[in-house]
Design an enzyme around this catalytic site. Structure first.
Site, PDB file in Angstrom:
ATOM      1  N   ASP A 135     -10.727   2.138  -3.704  1.00  0.00           N
ATOM      2  CA  ASP A 135     -11.249   1.839  -2.368  1.00  0.00           C
ATOM      3  C   ASP A 135     -12.769   1.807  -2.385  1.00  0.00           C
ATOM      4  O   ASP A 135     -13.396   1.497  -1.371  1.00  0.00           O
ATOM      5  CB  ASP A 135     -10.766   2.885  -1.354  1.00  0.00           C
ATOM      6  CG  ASP A 135      -9.447   2.481  -0.710  1.00  0.00           C
ATOM      7  OD1 ASP A 135      -8.992   1.348  -0.965  1.00  0.00           O
ATOM      8  OD2 ASP A 135      -8.875   3.294   0.037  1.00  0.00           O
ATOM      9  N   ASP A 193       0.825  -1.209   0.000  1.00  0.00           N
ATOM     10  CA  ASP A 193       0.000   0.000   0.000  1.00  0.00           C
ATOM     11  C   ASP A 193       0.862   1.263   0.000  1.00  0.00           C
ATOM     12  O   ASP A 193       2.062   1.216   0.310  1.00  0.00           O
ATOM     13  CB  ASP A 193      -0.909  -0.024   1.240  1.00  0.00           C
ATOM     14  CG  ASP A 193      -2.274   0.568   0.965  1.00  0.00           C
ATOM     15  OD1 ASP A 193      -2.376   1.412   0.064  1.00  0.00           O
ATOM     16  OD2 ASP A 193      -3.233   0.192   1.664  1.00  0.00           O
TER      17      ASP A 193
HETATM   18  C1  GLA Z   1      -5.799   1.845   2.154  1.00  0.00           C
HETATM   19  C2  GLA Z   1      -6.215   0.734   1.230  1.00  0.00           C
HETATM   20  C3  GLA Z   1      -7.256  -0.115   1.884  1.00  0.00           C
HETATM   21  C4  GLA Z   1      -6.719  -0.665   3.191  1.00  0.00           C
HETATM   22  C5  GLA Z   1      -6.245   0.473   4.073  1.00  0.00           C
HETATM   23  C6  GLA Z   1      -5.535  -0.022   5.306  1.00  0.00           C
HETATM   24  O1  GLA Z   1      -6.818   2.751   2.341  1.00  0.00           O
HETATM   25  O2  GLA Z   1      -6.643   1.238   0.016  1.00  0.00           O
HETATM   26  O3  GLA Z   1      -7.656  -1.160   1.036  1.00  0.00           O
HETATM   27  O4  GLA Z   1      -5.677  -1.562   2.926  1.00  0.00           O
HETATM   28  O5  GLA Z   1      -5.342   1.325   3.389  1.00  0.00           O
HETATM   29  O6  GLA Z   1      -5.114   0.986   6.104  1.00  0.00           O
END
Ligand code: GLA
Length: 694
Positions: free
Chosen positions: A497, A440
């Site tokens: 997301d 991430d």
């Molecule tokens: C980001 C990602 C999510 C999740 C969060 C965890 O927002 O896009 O899918 O993994 O971080 O903190």
């Protein structure tokens, strides 16, 4: 001296012409020319006429437009000496080297002691070219702007398509008319960003979704790109793509652009999509070809930071019952990480949450025949972390800068930082049977810096080399870092997301031009969508996920027995179809009724297809518009049926349509009149299967 070079793919030709040893111009790019096309005649035929007294010829629009050529538009390169003085190049031909499918041209400027190298590779099968450029300088210089080889864009086009977007709403296509002046797109956040997918489409005036000429561009760089599409007063058009301006912060002797991928299609916009998808799947992604894509379960939206082994085991068991084959443990597993405002950088398992480490959970997951994946956000550090307390000097930017999600960015161009991250990640990959990393990157950089991106690539390569079987997913708050640069070392993207299936349907519809389905993650989210607050029917959420690489992200404990049965059935359908869908030809199906977002996926033997027709809103019409299909054999007959009749909620009054009957229809009829869809409620997905009749 005049030089010409020609490079073909199966369907395209690209011709470069250098007059008087000067930098070459792209004089032809389009549908493949006959093998006996005379390049000398071509070179003469493209000469420009003019009528003003400003200059005694039309200035060349070369692969690197130079001031020394009196180029009147945006220059291909802006560089300075260490004294700050602007350097103006005047490159002349030095040598060329042509191998089977690649061409390398070198030009020299003796006065400023630099060489310019242009490399083009043609990929026959995927019908794609990659182009890159390099400047080597004897004396160190500052590079402010350096475009990949500049492309002469077609003049028989009225508009171009590129993308805006935002977190949770990536890939918003936008159409810009060609007018005199520049259309500039730039990501200055130091990453590809949600708002700046580095792709451009130029359809010509006669083209449409599935027919006519279309030119496609993609810049494969994860540090933010700059694109200039300029129409000059003389009517010519140029397209430049490069790294964000001024993102090379230090002087150097050698600067190289990332790869610019281009593809021309004679089958409209969707033809560009077909080539790029095939190129990504076959030449960029490094994963075994027979790789079966497992159904994912990702626990983020089920538990957030609230990790409890017993609950996670229960969730894993339920996920496995509905068909999950990989369990990804998301954020929250490492020491002290109870919320988003601490502990990034301290990559040790939290002993409060996992007293005996991760193994008990992994063993349970393995007992369910699922593989295990783990979330990391390696490039980041929380001010509230041991790492930051020990190494405040490891961050990018000022210590008082605005935080993003309460975090700072590590400067991974510092070798010790890269080594630290490699050590921490490897320790976990060695201790535990981790088969997958969700990598991430949740905040923007304090400033664009190309060395950060280069160092990221080095770190990813190092990890892939040491653990070649571990797949990596690129996530950046969803789709903030999706490009062909990151895909050289990763195998999946978290597209957004947003698990809101209506929004996801739209994002998927746009992204399909650039990304194969097999690497495009799509999960069934919770009942109430966390990014929109919307509550959408489970069947719709499930089928939207089944269009791409399927997974789940809700807490399965929220599912009723009938929900579970429904989800299991859709997942089984996906498992039965995933093999052919991986290589399917996918065509988007434009519809006058904007409440329908549809595509057809056709198998490689061309005897089976599935149409996904999503009802994204209430239609403006009382009776559905026939959906015109594409890509079929016009003379063949197809048995056509609605696969998921019982998932369509509807006020339908007819008793003779797809909800009740199957049809035997010709490709000709389906591609001209179209298929009469049932009247469905918004948030319905109609899954229509077709088989070529014997
Ligand atoms: C980001 C990602 C999510 C999740 C969060 C965890 O927002 O896009 O899918 O993994 O971080 O903190």
């Amino acid at each position: 001296m005049t030089n010409q070079w020609r490079l073909d793919t199966l369907d395209q030709t690209l011709v470069l012409l250098s007059l008087n040893n000067r930098l070459p111009c792209l004089i032809y790019w389009g549908r493949r020319l006959p093998d006996n096309e005379n390049l000398n005649s071509l070179s003469t035929a493209v000469a420009k006429d003019w009528g003003d007294n400003l200059l005694d010829k039309v200035p060349e629009l070369s692969v690197l437009p130079e001031q020394s050529a009196n180029f009147p538009g945006q220059l291909g390169c802006k560089m300075r000496g260490l004294d700050g003085m602007i350097l103006s190049s005047n490159f002349v031909f030095l040598k060329d080297e042509a191998k089977d499918n690649s061409l390398s041209l070198v030009f020299l400027d003796k006065a400023i002691e630099q060489t310019y190298t242009l490399t083009i590779i043609s990929f026959e099968e995927s019908n794609t070219y990659s182009l890159s450029a390099k400047i080597d300088s004897k004396k160190p210089i500052f590079m402010d702007w350096f475009s990949a080889p500049v492309i002469l864009a077609p003049q028989n086009s009225n508009e171009m398509i590129d993308y805006g977007g935002q977190w949770g709403g990536e890939f918003r296509s936008q159409i810009t008319p060609w007018v005199t002046g520049t259309h500039l797109r730039e990501s200055r956040s130091g990453t590809t960003s949600h708002a700046n997918f580095p792709g451009l489409l130029i359809p010509t005036i006669e083209s449409s979704e599935n027919s006519g000429s279309c030119y496609g561009f993609h810049y494969g760089w994860s540090g933010g790109h700059r694109m200039i599409a300029e129409q000059l007063p003389d009517g010519r058009r140029q397209v430049q793509f490069g790294n964000t301006e001024n993102s090379d912060l230090i002087s150097g002797n050698s600067f190289e652009t990332a790869k610019l991928y281009i593809s021309h299609s004679s089958n409209g916009i969707s033809g560009v999509g077909k080539s790029f998808r095939s190129h990504v799947a076959n030449s960029i992604i490094k994963a075994p070809k027979d790789n079966v894509r497992p159904v994912h379960y990702n626990c983020w939206e089920a538990i957030y930071f609230d990790h409890n082994i017993d609950q996670l085991k229960e969730i894993a068991s339920l996920a496995s019952e509905i068909g999950a084959e990989r369990f990804v443990l998301d954020d929250g597993w490492f020491k002290g990480r109870d919320s988003a405002n601490s502990s990034l950088g301290d990559w040790d398992v939290d002993k409060n949450k996992y007293p005996s480490g991760l193994q008990p959970l992994i063993s349970h997951i393995h007992s369910l025949k699922m593989s295990f994946g783990l979330w990391f956000e390696p490039e980041m550090v929380s001010p509230n972390s041991n790492l930051y307390r020990q190494h405040p000097e490891w961050i990018m930017g000022h210590k008082d800068q605005t935080l993003g999600r309460d975090q700072l960015v590590l400067n991974i161009a510092i070798k010790d930082v890269e080594d630290y991250l490699f050590k921490k990640i490897s320790a976990l990959l060695t201790e535990y049977p981790i088969e997958y990393i969700k990598w991430d990157h949740n905040r923007v950089l304090p400033y664009p810096d190309a060395s950060q991106t280069k160092s990221l690539y080095v770190l990813l390569k190092r990890i892939r080399l040491a653990y070649p079987k571990v797949e990596i997913e690129s996530c950046s708050s969803g789709g903030g870092r999706i490009d062909y640069g990151i895909l050289e070392n990763t195998q999946r993207v978290w597209l957004s997301d947003s698990n809101d299936a209506i929004e996801r349907l739209r994002i998927q519809h746009e992204a399909i031009l650039w990304l194969p389905t097999s690497i495009t993650g799509s999960h069934v989210g919770p009942k109430v969508c966390h990014t929109s607050g919307r509550e959408l029917p489970l069947a719709f959420r499930a089928w939207v996920a089944a269009q791409r690489h399927m997974g789940f992200e809700m807490d399965p404990r929220e599912l009723s027995p009938s929900d579970k049965a429904l989800l299991k059935a859709v997942t089984n359908w996906w498992k039965e179809n995933r093999e052919w869908m991986k290589d399917a030809n996918i065509l988007r199906l434009p519809c006058v009724d904007k409440s329908i977002t549809a595509e057809i996926q056709i198998n490689s033997s061309e005897n089976h297809f599935v149409v996904f027709a999503g009802q994204n809103a209430l239609s403006e019409f009382s009776s559905p518009v026939p959906l015109v299909l594409s890509g079929l054999d016009s003379m063949a007959m197809y048995n056509v049926s609605l696969y998921n009749k019982n998932h369509i909620n509807s006020l339908s009054k007819s008793n003779g349509g797809l909800l009740q009957k199957t049809f035997k229809l010709s490709g000709q009829f389906l591609m001209n009149h179209g298929l009469q869809l049932p009247k469905a409620f918004p948030a319905s997905m109609m899954v229509i299967e077709g088989d070529k009749a014997a």
